[in-house]
Design an enzyme around this catalytic site. Structure first.
Site, PDB file in Angstrom:
ATOM      1  CB  SER A  98      12.094 -18.322   4.381  1.00 19.49           C
ATOM      2  OG  SER A  98      11.018 -17.578   4.870  1.00 19.49           O
ATOM      3  N   PRO A 100       0.824  -1.213   0.000  1.00 20.88           N
ATOM      4  CG  PRO A 100      -0.517  -1.439   1.866  1.00 20.88           C
ATOM      5  CD  PRO A 100       0.705  -1.973   1.242  1.00 20.88           C
ATOM      6  N   GLY A 101       0.318   2.284  -0.601  1.00 24.13           N
ATOM      7  CA  GLY A 101       0.947   3.601  -0.512  1.00 24.13           C
ATOM      8  C   GLY A 101       2.194   3.791  -1.344  1.00 24.13           C
ATOM      9  CE  LYS A 152      11.616 -13.546   3.427  1.00 27.34           C
ATOM     10  NZ  LYS A 152      12.139 -14.903   3.137  1.00 27.34           N
TER      11      LYS A 152
END
Ligand SMILES: Nc1ncnc2c1ncn2[C@@H]1O[C@H](COP(=O)(O)OP(=O)(O)OP(=O)(O)O)[C@@H](O)[C@H]1O
Ligand SMILES: [Mg+2]
Length: 823
Positions: free
Chosen positions: A693, A373-374, A736
Site C-alpha cells: 500500500s 492497546p489502551g 491510517k
C-alpha cells in the site's frame, strides 16, 4: 391349697363387685382395689353377710355405673379374706376365688346382687384331654421362652397337675384379650378349655415370631450405623495412641471435611471421588507427605463454588446505564452487550415457561475484543460484569505455554495446582462469573502440549459442561460462565479458537474522543486517585488538546491517563504544601508539570521537500505515517533501504518502471535515470513493511526526486499502483486516517475504490480533513506535487531536473511502532 368353697356352701344370692378389663379364675388369690361406691357397698355387704362376693367383668370397661346387662353372665365366686380401707376412701380387698358361677338374675339396689348357680367342671374325653394337656405343656414352654412371663409364674404354672387349673393360670398371665379370657372362664368342659388356651398360645407364638423378626431387622440397621461409628472411633483412638496420645485433632480434620462436603451438594461422580480422598486422609498419619497433598486437594474441592451463583441482572436499561457510566463511546460494543442481555433475558423467560431447555439459557457467543492497546478492551469487560451483576475475573493468558496452564497438573506431580480457569473460578467464588481471557493472541505453544487446545474445550458450549481439570480429576461445569477474550493481534489467535468467537473490533480514538474521555472519565478518576476535589484541579480544553497531541501519541488513552495523573500528583503536592488552593491548568502551563513536549506533530514547522513523500501504515496497535525518501546520485541501479519487505521492493520497481515509461510526458531525462543510482529509503524503524500500500508514496517520492518538484508536506497517501498507472485499493483505511490525523495531516490521497470505507470515519473528522479519492497515479501526482500535474507536464529548465537531489534528512519520528505493520 385348701378349697374354701368346700367349707362354705354357695349362697343363692351374693353381692357383686364388677371389675374392668380382667378375669380371675378359681384357686387364685388376688388383691382387688375398689373405688366405686357400688363396689365398696357390695364389699361391705359381703363382709356383713357370708363373706362371699361375686367378681365379674364388665363387658365395656368404660361404663362407670354398670347395670346387670353391662356385666358378663359368668363370674367367679370368691371368699373375702381381708379388707383394708385406705385414707382416701378406696378399699383394698384380698379374695380367694372359689368357683365358676353362672348368674341367673342381677338385681340393682344400692349395690348389685346376683342370683347364682355353680358351674360344675366336666372332664371331657380323658385320652383327648391327656393329649391336649401334653400339647399345652409343650406349647407353653416355647411361649414362655419368649420371656413375656416372669420366671416365678412360669414355674408355678408348670408345676400345676390339674390341666384346668393350668389353662386358667396361663390365660391369666398372658396378654390375651378380655373376651378370650372370659371365654376360658366360661369353658366348663376341660377339653374345650385347654383347646381354647392352646389356640391362644398359637397366636401368641406367631406374634412373638413376628416381633422377633422386626426386632432383628431394627437391630441390624442400628448395628450397621453403630459399626461404622465404632470403627471410626476406634481408628481415632489408635491414631491417638500412635501419635503419642495428643489431642487427636487430625481425626476431626477428616470429619470437618466430611461436614463441608455434605453441605456442598456435589454431583454424585464428584462426591465419590472426594469421599474417597477423605477416607484416605482419615486413615493416614497426619504428618505423612501424602496427607498434605490430600489436604490441599480437599481444600480446593471444598472451596470451589459447585453450586453458588449470582443472580443475573437482566434489566437492559439498567445495564446500559452502568456501561455508559464507565465508558465513553464504544457504541458498537455496548450495543452488542445489550443485545446479548436481551437475548439472554428472552431465553430465560422462555425456559421458565418450559419452552426451552434450561441448559440452553446460558448458551451464547463468546465475544473477543480486538484492537490497539489502551482503548478499553479490558476495562469494558469489567463493566460488563458489573452491569450483569456478575463476579469478574481476569485471566492473563500472555505466556501461557503449556496445556497445564489451562488445565492444571495431575495430582501425582509434586506441587501440582489446578489450571488458570479453575483458579479463576475459585477467585470468583461463583460458578457464573464473567471471565476475561486477556490477550488470547499471546498464547504460546511448547512441547508440553498446546494450551489453545485446552482453551477450545473451555470455550465450547458443547463440552465445557464437563470441563475436567487434571488436578481436580472430576468435571466442573463451566457452562454458566460468560467468557470474553481480548487480543491486540486477531491474526495471531489460533484459527480454531477464532472460529468459536465473535469478533468485536475496537478502533483507535481520535482527538475529540480522547478529549471527551479525558474530561469525563480520566480526569475525575485521577482526581479521586490523588485525593483531589473536583474544584481543586481543572484543565482548559486547550490544555487537554495539547496534552493529547504533544505529550502522547497512542491509539488508546493509557498514556493520556498517566500524564493527567502526573499533573494531578504535582498539583496535589502544591496544594498540600499550602502553595496554592486550586489550580487551573492552561496549555501554556503544561510544560511546567510535564516538561518539554515529547511529540511534535510531523507536519508542524515542516516544509514541502523534493523527494520526500508521506505514506501511511497501520498496525494492530494503531495507524501512523511514514516518510518515503528518494535520492538520485551518479551510479547505477535501484537501491532500497529501510526495512523493506518483498512487496515494498516490488512496489519500488513498479514505480521506477512507471517513471521511465512516462519520462517523455513528465519531462524526465531518461539517460539520467539510466545512469544514476536511485536510492529509496523508508526510514521507519524496525517495521517490516509488508502489504502493498505504499506504491503511491513511492512513485510520488521518486518522480519528485527526478523532476525536482517538491511534494506537499500536508498530504499523506495510501494506495497501490499498477505498471500502467492505475491506483488500487488497500486495507486499514480508518486506522491510517486516524494516525495521519494525529500527525497533523490535512489531506489524504486514497484509492477511489476505498471510498466506502470513509463511512467508518466519524463525520466531524471527515469534515476537518480533505479526502482525495484517485483512480490513477496521475491523479495522485496532481494532488501530491506542488503545482500539480501541470507543473510536471510543463517543460522545465535543464537545471531543475538535472540537479542532484539529496533531500535533507527527514525528521525522525519517535512514535512507538510494533512489528507487523503494513504500509
Ligand atoms: N471509552 C473509554 N471511556 C473511559 N475510559 C476508557 C475508555 N477507553 C479506555 N479507557 C480507559 O483507558 C485505560 C486503558 O484501557 P484498557 O486497559 O481496557 O485497555 P486495553 O484495550 O485492554 O489495552 P491492552 O490491549 O493494552 O490490554 C483504562 O483505565 C480504561 O478505563
Ligand atoms: Mg487489556
Amino acid at each position: 391349697m385348701p378349697n374354701p368353697l368346700s367349707s362354705t356352701p354357695l349362697p343363692a344370692t351374693v353381692p357383686v363387685c364388677p371389675v374392668r378389663g380382667s378375669v380371675i379364675y378359681p384357686t387364685m388369690v388376688q388383691h382387688i382395689d375398689a373405688s366405686r361406691a357400688l363396689s365398696i357397698k357390695a364389699i361391705e355387704a359381703a363382709l356383713n353377710g357370708d363373706k362371699v362376693i361375686l367378681i365379674v367383668s364388665q363387658r365395656d370397661k368404660d361404663v362407670d355405673d354398670p347395670q346387670g346387662a353391662d356385666l358378663y353372665d359368668v363370674g367367679t365366686a370368691c371368699n373375702v379374706l381381708r379388707v383394708r380401707k385406705n385414707p382416701d376412701g378406696t378399699v383394698q380387698m384380698l379374695v380367694a376365688a372359689t368357683a365358676r358361677v353362672r348368674v341367673t338374675r342381677y338385681e340393682r339396689g344400692e349395690y348389685l346382687t346376683a342370683a347364682v348357680e355353680a358351674l360344675e367342671t366336666e372332664p371331657g374325653d380323658p385320652v383327648e384331654l391327656r393329649a391336649l394337656t401334653r400339647e399345652l405343656r409343650e406349647k407353653f414352654e416355647t411361649v414362655a421362652q419368649g420371656g413375656r412371663i416372669g420366671a416365678e409364674s412360669v414355674q408355678a404354672i408348670q408345676s400345676k397337675e390339674d390341666p384346668g387349673e393350668m389353662a386358667d393360670h396361663i390365660a391369666f398371665h398372658l396378654d390375651f384379650k378380655l373376651e378370650d379370657k372370659q371365654a376360658v372362664l366360661e369353658a366348663v368342659r376341660l377339653t374345650d378349655r385347654v383347646r381354647r388356651v392352646l389356640t391362644l398360645l398359637d397366636t401368641e407364638q406367631e406374634v412373638q415370631a413376628v416381633q422377633a423378626r422386626i426386632r432383628a431387622q431394627v437391630k441390624e440397621e442400628i448395628d450397621k450405623n453403630q459399626r461404622e461409628y465404632y470403627l471410626r472411633e476406634q481408628m481415632k483412638v489408635i491414631q491417638k495412641e500412635l501419635q503419642g496420645g495428643d489431642d487427636g485433632d487430625e481425626g476431626d480434620e477428616a470429619e470437618a471435611f466430611r461436614a463441608k462436603i455434605e453441605a456442598l451438594g456435589l454431583p454424585a461422580e464428584v462426591k465419590k471421588e472426594v469421599d474417597r480422598e477423605v477416607n484416605r486422609l482419615a486413615r493416614m498419619h497426619p504428618d505423612a507427605a501424602e496427607a498434605s497433598v490430600i489436604r490441599t486437594y480437599l481444600t480446593w474441592m471444598t472451596e470451589l463454588p459447585w453450586n453458588v451463583r449470582s443472580e443475573d441482572r437482566l434489566d437492559v436499561g439498567e445495564a446500559a446505564h452502568i456501561l455508559d457510566e464507565d465508558h465513553y463511546g464504544l457504541e458498537k460494543v455496548k450495543d452488542r452487550v445489550l443485545e446479548f442481555l436481551a437475548v439472554r433475558r428472552l431465553r430465560r423467560e422462555r425456559a421458565e415457561r418450559g419452552e426451552l431447555d434450561a441448559a440452553e439459557v446460558n448458551k451464547g457467543p463468546i465475544l473477543v475484543f480486538t484492537g490497539p492497546p489502551g482503548v478499553g478492551k479490558t476495562s469494558i469487560a469489567q463493566s460488563i460484569a458489573k452491569s450483569l451483576g456478575r463476579k469478574y475475573v481476569r485471566i492473563a493468558l500472555g505466556g501461557a505455554r503449556d496445556e497445564s496452564d489451562i488445565r492444571g497438573h495431575r495430582r501425582t506431580y509434586i506441587g501440582a495446582m489446578p489450571g488458570r480457569i479453575i483458579q479463576g473460578i475459585r477467585t470468583a467464588g461463583t460458578k457464573n462469573p464473567v471471565i476475561l481471557l486477556d490477550e488470547v493472541d499471546k498464547l504460546g505453544t511448547s512441547y508440553q502440549g498446546d494450551p489453545s487446545a485446552a482453551l477450545l474445550e473451555v470455550l465450547d458450549p458443547a463440552q465445557n459442561q464437563h470441563f475436567t481439570d487434571h488436578y481436580l480429576g472430576v468435571p466442573f461445569d463451566l457452562s454458566e460462565v460468560m467468557f470474553i477474550a481480548t487480543a491486540n493481534y486477531p491474526e495471531q489467535i489460533p484459527p480454531a479458537l477464532m472460529d468459536r468467537m465473535e469478533v468485536i473490533e475496537f478502533s483507535s480514538y481520535i482527538e475529540q474522543e480522547k478529549l471527551e474521555i479525558a474530561k469525563r472519565y480520566l480526569l475525575p478518576r485521577q482526581l479521586t486517585a490523588n485525593g483531589l476535589k473536583a474544584n481543586q484541579l481543572s484543565f482548559t480544553d486547550a490544555a487537554l488538546e495539547r496534552l493529547i497531541s504533544h505529550y502522547t501519541r497512542e491509539a488508546g488513552v493509557r498514556n493520556l491517563e498517566r500524564e493527567i495523573g502526573t499533573v494531578a500528583r504535582k498539583v496535589a503536592r502544591r496544594i498540600a504544601t499550602g502553595e496554592v488552593k486550586r489550580v487551573k491548568v492552561t496549555d501554556k502551563e503544561l510544560d511546567r508539570y510535564l516538561g518539554q513536549p515529547r511529540f511534535v506533530p510531523e507536519s508542524e514547522g515542516q516544509e514541502d521537500k523534493v523527494g520526500v513523500s508521506t505514506g501511511m501504515f497501520y498496525t494492530p496497535v494503531g495507524g501512523d505515517i511514514l516518510f518515503v525518501e528518494t535520492s538520485v546520485m551518479p551510479g547505477k541501479g535501484l537501491v532500497l533501504t529501510g526495512q523493506l519487505g518483498d512487496v515494498m521492493k516490488e512496489s519500488a520497481r513498479a514505480a521506477l518502471t512507471y517513471a521511465k515509461s512516462n519520462a517523455e510526458r513528465f519531462h524526465l531525462d531518461r539517460d539520467r535515470i539510466e545512469n544514476s543510482e536511485i536510492h529509496i529509503h523508508v526510514p521507519a524503524g524496525a517495521i517490516p513493511k509488508e502489504g502493498p500500500s505504499a506504491g503511491g508514496a513511492m512513485v510520488t517520492s521518486l518522480i519528485s526526486a527526478l523532476s525536482g518538484i517538491p511534494v506537499r508536506h500536508d498530504v499523506a497517501m495510501t494506495g497501490e499502483m499498477t505498471l500502467t498507472g492505475r491506483y488500487l485499493p488497500i486495507g486499514g483505511l480508518k486506522e491510517k486516517v486516524l494516525g495521519a490525523r494525529r500527525a497533523g495531516i490535512k489531506h489524504i490521497i486514497m484509492p477511489k475504490a476505498n471510498e466506502g470505507d470513509l463511512r467508518d470515519i466519524p463525520l466531524h473528522l471527515r469534515s476537518s480533513m480533505r479526502f482525495h479519492p484517485c483512480e490513477t497515479v496521475d491523479q495522485v501526482l496532481d494532488v501530491a506535487l506542488v503545482g500539480g500535474l501541470k507543473a510536471l507536464e510543463t517543460p522545465r529548465g535543464p537545471a531543475a531536473g538535472a540537479a542532484e537531489t539529496a533531500p535533507p534528512p527527514a525528521k525522525r519520528r519517535t512514535s512507538r511502532r510494533s512489528p507487523g505493520a503494513s504500509a
